[in-house]
Design a protein around this motif. Structure first.
Motif, mmCIF file in Angstrom:
data_model
loop_
_atom_site.group_PDB
_atom_site.id
_atom_site.type_symbol
_atom_site.label_atom_id
_atom_site.label_comp_id
_atom_site.label_asym_id
_atom_site.label_seq_id
_atom_site.Cartn_x
_atom_site.Cartn_y
_atom_site.Cartn_z
ATOM 1 N N PHE A 86 0.814 -1.094 -0.054
ATOM 2 C CA PHE A 86 0.050 0.037 -0.036
ATOM 3 C C PHE A 86 0.901 1.424 -0.159
ATOM 4 O O PHE A 86 2.247 1.338 0.277
ATOM 5 C CB PHE A 86 -1.039 0.075 1.131
ATOM 6 C CG PHE A 86 -0.166 -0.339 2.627
ATOM 7 C CD1 PHE A 86 -0.005 0.942 3.347
ATOM 8 C CD2 PHE A 86 0.187 -1.193 3.115
ATOM 9 C CE1 PHE A 86 0.713 1.087 4.501
ATOM 10 C CE2 PHE A 86 0.661 -1.341 4.353
ATOM 11 C CZ PHE A 86 1.135 -0.303 5.024
ATOM 12 N N GLY A 87 0.455 2.298 -0.399
ATOM 13 C CA GLY A 87 1.138 3.601 -0.403
ATOM 14 C C GLY A 87 1.538 3.916 -1.843
ATOM 15 O O GLY A 87 1.229 3.079 -2.920
ATOM 16 N N LYS A 88 2.334 4.861 -2.129
ATOM 17 C CA LYS A 88 3.091 5.087 -3.336
ATOM 18 C C LYS A 88 4.362 5.537 -3.395
ATOM 19 O O LYS A 88 4.985 5.911 -2.508
ATOM 20 C CB LYS A 88 2.110 6.301 -4.163
ATOM 21 C CG LYS A 88 0.532 6.075 -4.375
ATOM 22 C CD LYS A 88 0.064 7.141 -4.984
ATOM 23 C CE LYS A 88 -1.375 6.938 -5.371
ATOM 24 N NZ LYS A 88 -2.111 8.270 -6.166
ATOM 25 N N ASP A 89 5.099 5.184 -4.471
ATOM 26 C CA ASP A 89 6.466 5.434 -4.555
ATOM 27 C C ASP A 89 7.230 5.064 -3.205
ATOM 28 O O ASP A 89 7.359 3.994 -2.788
ATOM 29 C CB ASP A 89 6.633 6.963 -5.178
ATOM 30 C CG ASP A 89 5.662 6.965 -6.231
ATOM 31 O OD1 ASP A 89 5.882 6.150 -7.181
ATOM 32 O OD2 ASP A 89 5.263 8.096 -6.478
ATOM 33 N N ALA A 90 8.014 6.262 -2.919
ATOM 34 C CA ALA A 90 9.015 6.138 -1.760
ATOM 35 C C ALA A 90 8.142 5.911 -0.589
ATOM 36 O O ALA A 90 8.574 5.363 0.667
ATOM 37 C CB ALA A 90 9.641 7.714 -1.526
ATOM 38 N N PHE A 110 4.387 -5.941 2.799
ATOM 39 C CA PHE A 110 4.462 -7.312 3.926
ATOM 40 C C PHE A 110 3.875 -8.397 3.178
ATOM 41 O O PHE A 110 3.245 -8.382 2.451
ATOM 42 C CB PHE A 110 4.082 -6.961 5.084
ATOM 43 C CG PHE A 110 2.764 -6.674 5.400
ATOM 44 C CD1 PHE A 110 1.874 -7.793 5.553
ATOM 45 C CD2 PHE A 110 2.342 -5.222 5.142
ATOM 46 C CE1 PHE A 110 0.340 -7.193 5.591
ATOM 47 C CE2 PHE A 110 0.698 -4.982 5.283
ATOM 48 C CZ PHE A 110 0.040 -6.025 5.342
ATOM 49 N N ASP A 111 4.538 -9.638 3.591
ATOM 50 C CA ASP A 111 3.763 -10.955 3.288
ATOM 51 C C ASP A 111 2.833 -11.538 4.415
ATOM 52 O O ASP A 111 3.439 -11.359 5.588
ATOM 53 C CB ASP A 111 5.072 -11.734 2.890
ATOM 54 C CG ASP A 111 5.978 -11.456 1.876
ATOM 55 O OD1 ASP A 111 5.506 -10.871 1.016
ATOM 56 O OD2 ASP A 111 7.229 -11.565 1.977
#
Length: 283
Positions: A224-228, A233-234
């Motif tokens: 989740f989130g974008k770019d940097a 997680f697994d």
């Protein structure tokens, strides 16, 4: 994308996916409530579960799980995975293997006496110069789809924990004739497993027989989130924990000249006696 995970832990704390019933030796085991077959099973087999550590100097470079399953001449034999005891190039010289009993006593020196080839036979046998509690290997034809089981391991090198589930998949060997008993070639369970549970024992409920050994599990990556700012997680996939069944383990023992540790004729009934730990070489 799903991925297959070997479960040896390289140390450090992390989030354990799924529900574990904590059974740390620091807390002790209380008397199970009458009529609770799962708890009764755990109390029967828990003393034979062990933690494994590979130590170089003062540093633990790998931790995993194991199960004591046989005695012979004052020695105890422990099952775990081959990838657990496979040396790593970056380890310092003089790395030593030790077994930590479930009662919280000091570690006991161990030697590898048999090791398979990963991934075909991700199995290993350790020898300990001490008498530890054991749970003998069960017969070869114990489990069916939907059967209840419990798994005992040491996720992330911490205290021993218990996970519960069912047999979610069974692959059988081809029988020589219709009258021959079916023998499992591979098992899967939906019990939630974490890193460090490699080599953990798998037991049937309510019999408390050692029906298999944890080998690995399949995960899916969640991001989740974008770019940097992206995080990933697994997480374990339900029903995708891989187990080496008793038939595979017994065949491995025979091939390595250790068949005497799990004779087929000696596992027709219930669990064998639980031994009283004797004096041991300690770290």
């Amino acid at each position: 994308m799903p991925r297959y995970r070997l479960l040896s832990s390289l140390g450090g704390a992390a989030l354990v996916a799924g529900l574990f019933l904590l059974a740390s030796p620091l807390l002790g085991l209380t008397t199970p409530r009458a009529g609770n077959p799962r708890a009764e099973t755990v109390h029967k087999v828990f003393p034979s579960a062990v933690r494994l550590q590979i130590v170089a100097g003062e540093q633990v470079v790998r931790s995993a799980s194991g199960i004591a399953f046989a005695h012979d001449g004052g020695r105890t034999y422990v099952l775990t995975n081959a990838h657990v005891v496979e040396p790593a190039r970056e380890w310092p010289e003089g790395a030593a293997l030790r077994v930590l009993p479930s009662d919280g006593s000091a570690g006991v020196a161990a030697n590898v006496v048999a090791r398979g080839r990963v991934p075909e036979a991700d199995l290993a046998v350790l020898e300990v110069q001490a008498t530890l509690p054991v749970t003998p290997l069960a017969g070869d034809d114990r489990m069916e789809l939907g059967d209840d089981l419990v798994v005992i391991g040491a996720p992330f090198g911490k205290g021993l924990s218990v996970a519960a589930g069912i047999v979610s998949q069974v692959e059988y060997e081809l029988a020589e004739n219709a009258a021959a008993p079916r023998r499992a070639r591979a098992l899967k369970t939906d019990a939630a497993i974490g890193y460090g549970s490699s080599g953990g024992g798998v037991f049937d409920v309510p019999g408390g027989r050692l029906i298999g050994l944890v080998e690995g599990y399949r995960t899916a990556r969640v991001a989740f989130g974008k770019d940097a700012e992206q995080y990933a997680f697994d997480v374990p996939m339900p029903g995708e924990t891989f187990v080496a069944p008793a038939a595979k383990i017994r065949r491995f023992l025979v091939e390595k000249g250790l068949g005497r540790l799990a004779p087929a004729e000696a596992v027709a009934g219930a669990q064998g006696p639980v031994a009283t730990p004797a004096a041991a070489k300690q770290f």
